[in-house]
Design an enzyme around this catalytic site. Structure first.
Site, PDB file in Angstrom:
ATOM      1  N   SER A   3      81.698  38.227   5.025  1.00  0.00           N
ATOM      2  CA  SER A   3      81.485  37.302   5.496  1.00  0.00           C
ATOM      3  C   SER A   3      79.667  37.189   5.375  1.00  0.00           C
ATOM      4  O   SER A   3      79.316  38.080   5.945  1.00  0.00           O
ATOM      5  CB  SER A   3      81.641  37.056   7.033  1.00  0.00           C
ATOM      6  OG  SER A   3      83.130  37.510   6.906  1.00  0.00           O
ATOM      7  N   GLU A  50      80.795  46.575  17.991  1.00  0.00           N
ATOM      8  CA  GLU A  50      81.279  45.344  17.187  1.00  0.00           C
ATOM      9  C   GLU A  50      82.059  44.362  18.631  1.00  0.00           C
ATOM     10  O   GLU A  50      82.316  43.249  18.484  1.00  0.00           O
ATOM     11  CB  GLU A  50      82.212  44.854  16.224  1.00  0.00           C
ATOM     12  CG  GLU A  50      82.456  43.581  15.137  1.00  0.00           C
ATOM     13  CD  GLU A  50      83.332  43.316  14.559  1.00  0.00           C
ATOM     14  OE1 GLU A  50      83.649  44.822  14.154  1.00  0.00           O
ATOM     15  OE2 GLU A  50      83.795  42.724  13.590  1.00  0.00           O
ATOM     16  N   GLN A  67      78.286  42.751   6.046  1.00  0.00           N
ATOM     17  CA  GLN A  67      79.220  44.139   6.067  1.00  0.00           C
ATOM     18  C   GLN A  67      79.797  43.959   5.007  1.00  0.00           C
ATOM     19  O   GLN A  67      81.455  43.593   5.002  1.00  0.00           O
ATOM     20  CB  GLN A  67      79.997  44.142   7.660  1.00  0.00           C
ATOM     21  CG  GLN A  67      80.762  44.861   7.840  1.00  0.00           C
ATOM     22  CD  GLN A  67      82.170  45.098   8.325  1.00  0.00           C
ATOM     23  OE1 GLN A  67      82.546  43.534   8.912  1.00  0.00           O
ATOM     24  NE2 GLN A  67      82.585  46.019   8.992  1.00  0.00           N
ATOM     25  N   SER A  72      93.413  44.816  11.116  1.00  0.00           N
ATOM     26  CA  SER A  72      95.229  44.019  11.058  1.00  0.00           C
ATOM     27  C   SER A  72      95.588  43.944  12.090  1.00  0.00           C
ATOM     28  O   SER A  72      95.767  44.922  12.941  1.00  0.00           O
ATOM     29  CB  SER A  72      95.650  43.979   9.750  1.00  0.00           C
ATOM     30  OG  SER A  72      97.074  44.853   9.825  1.00  0.00           O
ATOM     31  N   ASN A  73      96.616  43.024  12.742  1.00  0.00           N
ATOM     32  CA  ASN A  73      97.753  43.363  13.845  1.00  0.00           C
ATOM     33  C   ASN A  73      98.967  44.737  13.663  1.00  0.00           C
ATOM     34  O   ASN A  73      99.013  45.084  14.540  1.00  0.00           O
ATOM     35  CB  ASN A  73      98.473  42.382  14.120  1.00  0.00           C
ATOM     36  CG  ASN A  73      97.516  41.102  14.970  1.00  0.00           C
ATOM     37  OD1 ASN A  73      96.292  41.480  14.926  1.00  0.00           O
ATOM     38  ND2 ASN A  73      97.676  40.171  15.791  1.00  0.00           N
ATOM     39  N   GLU A  74      99.371  45.642  12.523  1.00  0.00           N
ATOM     40  CA  GLU A  74      99.992  45.240  12.411  1.00  0.00           C
ATOM     41  C   GLU A  74      99.193  47.348  12.089  1.00  0.00           C
ATOM     42  O   GLU A  74     100.201  48.157  13.521  1.00  0.00           O
ATOM     43  CB  GLU A  74     101.038  45.676  10.983  1.00  0.00           C
ATOM     44  CG  GLU A  74     101.609  45.016  10.501  1.00  0.00           C
ATOM     45  CD  GLU A  74     100.567  43.305  10.015  1.00  0.00           C
ATOM     46  OE1 GLU A  74      99.691  42.800  10.007  1.00  0.00           O
ATOM     47  OE2 GLU A  74     101.257  42.110  10.205  1.00  0.00           O
ATOM     48  N   TYR A  95      82.180  46.689   3.642  1.00  0.00           N
ATOM     49  CA  TYR A  95      83.168  47.450   3.924  1.00  0.00           C
ATOM     50  C   TYR A  95      84.557  47.213   2.766  1.00  0.00           C
ATOM     51  O   TYR A  95      84.738  47.613   2.182  1.00  0.00           O
ATOM     52  CB  TYR A  95      84.027  47.951   5.167  1.00  0.00           C
ATOM     53  CG  TYR A  95      82.665  48.736   6.047  1.00  0.00           C
ATOM     54  CD1 TYR A  95      81.478  48.685   6.301  1.00  0.00           C
ATOM     55  CD2 TYR A  95      83.874  48.003   7.807  1.00  0.00           C
ATOM     56  CE1 TYR A  95      80.943  49.087   7.139  1.00  0.00           C
ATOM     57  CE2 TYR A  95      82.894  49.637   8.414  1.00  0.00           C
ATOM     58  CZ  TYR A  95      81.893  49.336   8.328  1.00  0.00           C
ATOM     59  OH  TYR A  95      81.240  50.143   9.729  1.00  0.00           O
ATOM     60  N   SER A  96      85.239  46.185   3.449  1.00  0.00           N
ATOM     61  CA  SER A  96      86.370  45.886   1.899  1.00  0.00           C
ATOM     62  C   SER A  96      86.000  45.985   0.683  1.00  0.00           C
ATOM     63  O   SER A  96      85.226  45.680   0.422  1.00  0.00           O
ATOM     64  CB  SER A  96      86.766  44.359   3.147  1.00  0.00           C
ATOM     65  OG  SER A  96      87.150  44.948   4.128  1.00  0.00           O
TER      66      SER A  96
HETATM   67  C1  LIG Z   1      88.223  35.933   7.765  1.00  0.00           C
HETATM   68  C2  LIG Z   1      87.561  37.410   7.239  1.00  0.00           C
HETATM   69  C3  LIG Z   1      86.492  37.793   7.440  1.00  0.00           C
HETATM   70  C4  LIG Z   1      86.364  38.761   7.019  1.00  0.00           C
HETATM   71  N1  LIG Z   1      85.131  39.403   6.719  1.00  0.00           N
HETATM   72  C5  LIG Z   1      84.447  40.837   6.662  1.00  0.00           C
HETATM   73  C6  LIG Z   1      83.805  41.020   6.171  1.00  0.00           C
HETATM   74  O1  LIG Z   1      82.569  41.007   6.671  1.00  0.00           O
HETATM   75  N2  LIG Z   1      83.369  42.954   5.516  1.00  0.00           N
HETATM   76  C7  LIG Z   1      84.290  43.517   5.174  1.00  0.00           C
HETATM   77  O2  LIG Z   1      84.363  44.611   4.903  1.00  0.00           O
HETATM   78  N3  LIG Z   1      85.340  42.808   5.083  1.00  0.00           N
HETATM   79  C8  LIG Z   1      86.229  41.203   6.529  1.00  0.00           C
HETATM   80  N4  LIG Z   1      87.513  41.149   6.218  1.00  0.00           N
HETATM   81  C9  LIG Z   1      88.285  41.834   5.460  1.00  0.00           C
HETATM   82  C10 LIG Z   1      88.714  42.476   6.672  1.00  0.00           C
HETATM   83  O3  LIG Z   1      88.552  43.058   6.971  1.00  0.00           O
HETATM   84  C11 LIG Z   1      90.422  42.680   5.859  1.00  0.00           C
HETATM   85  O4  LIG Z   1      90.903  41.959   5.283  1.00  0.00           O
HETATM   86  C12 LIG Z   1      91.383  43.809   6.135  1.00  0.00           C
HETATM   87  O5  LIG Z   1      90.124  44.958   6.720  1.00  0.00           O
HETATM   88  C13 LIG Z   1      92.769  44.103   5.895  1.00  0.00           C
HETATM   89  O6  LIG Z   1      93.126  44.230   5.162  1.00  0.00           O
HETATM   90  P1  LIG Z   1      92.838  43.638   3.199  1.00  0.00           P
HETATM   91  O7  LIG Z   1      92.382  42.446   3.572  1.00  0.00           O
HETATM   92  O8  LIG Z   1      93.053  44.631   2.169  1.00  0.00           O
HETATM   93  O9  LIG Z   1      94.383  43.797   3.528  1.00  0.00           O
HETATM   94  P2  LIG Z   1      95.510  45.385   3.349  1.00  0.00           P
HETATM   95  O10 LIG Z   1      94.926  46.207   4.312  1.00  0.00           O
HETATM   96  O11 LIG Z   1      96.148  45.798   2.295  1.00  0.00           O
HETATM   97  O12 LIG Z   1      96.874  44.944   4.232  1.00  0.00           O
HETATM   98  C14 LIG Z   1      98.008  43.518   3.384  1.00  0.00           C
HETATM   99  C15 LIG Z   1      98.930  43.738   5.213  1.00  0.00           C
HETATM  100  O13 LIG Z   1      99.795  45.439   5.180  1.00  0.00           O
HETATM  101  C16 LIG Z   1      99.530  45.511   6.455  1.00  0.00           C
HETATM  102  N5  LIG Z   1      99.813  46.795   6.667  1.00  0.00           N
HETATM  103  C17 LIG Z   1      98.179  47.823   5.925  1.00  0.00           C
HETATM  104  N6  LIG Z   1      98.918  49.415   5.801  1.00  0.00           N
HETATM  105  C18 LIG Z   1      99.253  49.583   7.277  1.00  0.00           C
HETATM  106  C19 LIG Z   1     100.306  50.436   8.293  1.00  0.00           C
HETATM  107  N7  LIG Z   1      99.279  51.086   7.664  1.00  0.00           N
HETATM  108  N8  LIG Z   1     101.396  49.740   8.338  1.00  0.00           N
HETATM  109  C20 LIG Z   1     101.248  48.598   8.785  1.00  0.00           C
HETATM  110  N9  LIG Z   1     101.312  47.904   7.745  1.00  0.00           N
HETATM  111  C21 LIG Z   1      99.934  47.646   7.082  1.00  0.00           C
HETATM  112  C22 LIG Z   1      98.610  44.698   6.671  1.00  0.00           C
HETATM  113  O14 LIG Z   1      98.580  43.879   8.350  1.00  0.00           O
HETATM  114  C23 LIG Z   1      98.942  43.133   6.126  1.00  0.00           C
HETATM  115  O15 LIG Z   1      99.829  42.676   6.853  1.00  0.00           O
HETATM  116  C24 LIG Z   1      87.254  39.559   6.263  1.00  0.00           C
HETATM  117  C25 LIG Z   1      89.125  38.951   6.380  1.00  0.00           C
HETATM  118  C26 LIG Z   1      88.737  38.367   6.549  1.00  0.00           C
HETATM  119  C27 LIG Z   1      90.229  37.590   6.910  1.00  0.00           C
END
Ligand SMILES: Cc1cc2nc3c(=O)[nH]c(=O)nc-3n(C[C@H](O)[C@H](O)[C@H](O)COP(=O)(O)OP(=O)(O)OC[C@H]3O[C@@H](n4cnc5c(N)ncnc54)[C@H](O)[C@@H]3O)c2cc1C
Length: 391
Positions: free
Chosen positions: A169, A255, A134, A370-372, A136-137
Site C-alpha cells: 500500500s 498497528e 510496509q 485474513s479472517n480465516e 512484508y507480503s
Molecule cells: C487492500 C490491501 C492492502 C494491503 N497492504 C499491504 C501492505 O501495505 N504491505 C504488505 O506487506 N501487505 C499488504 N497486503 C497484503 C495482505 O497482508 C495479504 O493479502 C494477506 O496477508 C493475505 O495473504 P495472501 O494475499 O498471500 O493470501 P494467502 O495467504 O495465500 O491466503 C489465500 C486464502 O487462503 C486462506 N488461508 C491461508 N492460510 C490459511 C490457514 N492457515 N488457515 C485457513 N485459511 C488460510 C486465507 O485466509 C485466504 O482466504 C494488503 C492486502 C490488501 C487486500
C-alpha cells in the site's frame, strides 16, 4: 430536609479541556475540501491536500500524541488518544496519509531501534517529512509470512536486496519501506521465521521498481515492488540481523490500538449517511431494510463496547475478535447499501460512493491478517483447539 445541589455544568476535567483543544484546532484548520476525504478504497483522493493537512497536524503535535515525550511525542494517556481519534473522526477530518510512519515504524523504532536510527528517522516521521510503506507480503508469502524469499546480503557497508513484494500500500508515494527479508538460511531443524531481518530501505533508488496494481474499485492504492540489487546502509537493520521476525510482529501489534475507536466513529458516520440515503430511495419504509439498518446500529454498538473494553483489559485474542467483528460489519453494510440503492434513485454521488464502499470492503477480510487466520487464532488461543497442521 437538605437539598442536594446538582451543578448545572459538570466540572471541567483536564480531559475535557483536551477535547476542546483538539475540537478547536480542527474547527480552525479543517477546510470543506478535506472533510471526509480519503479512506479505504479512496487513498488517492485529494492526496496533496491531505499530505499538507497531515503536516499541519504534525506541526501542532497531534501526529505523535502517543509517542513518549523523550522521543518527541506528547506522551498522551490512552484516554486522550481515544478522545483525539473520536474528535478527529467526528469532525470528518481526512484519512491520514502518515499512519504507516507515525503508528507503525515510528513506535517500532522507539521500542527496538538503535539510538542512531531513532535520531535519524523519528523527527522526519513525526513531521510527516517522510512517507513509509510496509514490505512484508510476497507472491508466495502472505498469511504464511515466514515464507518470504526476498533476500538481502551484506556487501561491505551495505545490504543488497533482491526479490519482490506485493500488495504494498502507498509504495507509489513512499520515501522509505520497512522490508522483511531473508538474510540467513533457516537453521537445520529451526523455526522457519529464523534468519529473517527487518531492513529500512530507501524507495527512491535505481534498484527499486514500483508497479501499481489496479483494484476492483478501478483505483491503484497498492503495488508490486521489485528489488533488483537495491541497497541500504548496513546500520539500517532494526534488531539483530536474523531476528527480524520479532520486530515485524511488534510493528503489527502497534498497528492496532486507540485508532480503532476513531475508525468506529467513522463507521457511525457511514451508517448515518446510509440512513439518509435510505430516506431518499424509499428504503427507509421497507420493513426488511429498516430491520437491517437497525441491526447494523446495534451491531456497531456491540463492536464499540467490545473495543473500548479491549483497550483496558487483556482479552484473549482481543484484536482478532475486533478484526472479525468490524470486517463482518463493514461488508454487511456494503451489502445493505446495494439493496438501499436498488430501492430508488440515490443520485450519482451517493451511488458512486456506496458502490466503491461495497467493492473495497471485499478486501477488509484479507488485509491485516485474513479472517480465516483470525479465526484460527481464536480457535487455538481461546478455545484451546489443537494447532492446525501447517502445509
Ligand atoms: C487492500 C490491501 C492492502 C494491503 N497492504 C499491504 C501492505 O501495505 N504491505 C504488505 O506487506 N501487505 C499488504 N497486503 C497484503 C495482505 O497482508 C495479504 O493479502 C494477506 O496477508 C493475505 O495473504 P495472501 O494475499 O498471500 O493470501 P494467502 O495467504 O495465500 O491466503 C489465500 C486464502 O487462503 C486462506 N488461508 C491461508 N492460510 C490459511 C490457514 N492457515 N488457515 C485457513 N485459511 C488460510 C486465507 O485466509 C485466504 O482466504 C494488503 C492486502 C490488501 C487486500
Amino acid at each position: 430536609m437538605s437539598l442536594r445541589v446538582i451543578p448545572e455544568v459538570a466540572p471541567v476535567t483536564d480531559d475535557d479541556a483536551f477535547r476542546h483543544e483538539i475540537r478547536d484546532w480542527l474547527a480552525t484548520n479543517l477546510t470543506d475540501e478535506l472533510r471526509g476525504a480519503g479512506g479505504p478504497g479512496r487513498e488517492n483522493e485529494a492526496f496533496p491536500q491531505r499530505l499538507a493537512f497531515a503536516r499541519r497536524l504534525a506541526g501542532a503535535g497531534w501526529t505523535t500524541l502517543a509517542w513518549p515525550v523523550a522521543h518527541g511525542g506528547r506522551g498522551a494517556s490512552l484516554q486522550r488518544q481515544v478522545i483525539f481519534h473520536e474528535e478527529y473522526a467526528r469532525a470528518g477530518a481526512p484519512s491520514r496519509v502518515d499512519h504507516i510512519g507515525t503508528t507503525m515504524v515510528g513506535p517500532t523504532l522507539i521500542a527496538l531501534g538503535t539510538r542512531a536510527q531513532r535520531d535519524r528517522f523519528l523527527p522526519a516521521i513525526a513531521a510527516v517529512g517522510q512517507l513509509w510503506c510496509q514490505g512484508y507480503s510476497e507472491p508466495g508469502a502472505g498469511s504464511d509470512l515466514a515464507g518470504v524469499i526476498t533476500r538481502a546480503r551484506l556487501d561491505g557497508d551495505r545490504w543488497v536486496l533482491t526479490g519482490q513484494k506485493v500488495w504494498t500500500s502507498l509504495a507509489h508515494v513512499a520515501d522509505w519501506c520497512f522490508v522483511l527479508a531473508r538474510t540467513e538460511p533457516v537453521p537445520p531443524g529451526g523455526p522457519r521465521h529464523a534468519g529473517l531481518s527487518y531492513l529500512l530501505v530507501p524507495m527512491r533508488q535505481p534498484g527499486v521498481t514500483v508497479r501499481p496494481i489496479r483494484q476492483l474499485t478501478g483505483d491503484s492504492e497498492f503495488n508490486e515492488v521489485f528489488f533488483d540489487d537495491a541497497t541500504t546502509e548496513a546500520g539500517l537493520v532494526v534488531g539483530e540481523p536474523g531476528q527480524g521476525w520479532r520486530v515485524a510482529m511488534a510493528t503489527l501489534a502497534f498497528e492496532r490500538g486507540a485508532a480503532t475507536v476513531g475508525q468506529q466513529v467513522g463507521f457511525q458516520r457511514d451508517l448515518d449517511d446510509l440512513v439518509a440515503v435510505a430516506r431518499r430511495t424509499g428504503a427507509a419504509t421497507d420493513p426488511a431494510l429498516r430491520d437491517r439498518l437497525t441491526r447494523a446500529w446495534i451491531d456497531l454498538s456491540v463492536l464499540r463496547a467490545h473495543t473500548l473494553r479491549s483497550l483496558t483489559e487483556d482479552l484473549p485474542a482481543g484484536s482478532s475478535v475486533i478484526k472479525l467483528l468490524w470486517t463482518r460489519w463493514r461488508q454487511g453494510l456494503g451489502d445493505l447499501a446495494m439493496d438501499v440503492l436498488s430501492a430508488g434513485d440515490a443520485g450519482p454521488e451517493a451511488t458512486e460512493r456506496w458502490q466503491r464502499y461495497f467493492l473495497f470492503s471485499r478486501a477488509d477480510t484479507i488485509y491485516g491478517g485474513s479472517n480465516e487466520i483470525q479465526r484460527g487464532i481464536v480457535a487455538e488461543r481461546v478455545l484451546g483447539l489443537p494447532r492446525q497442521a501447517r502445509g
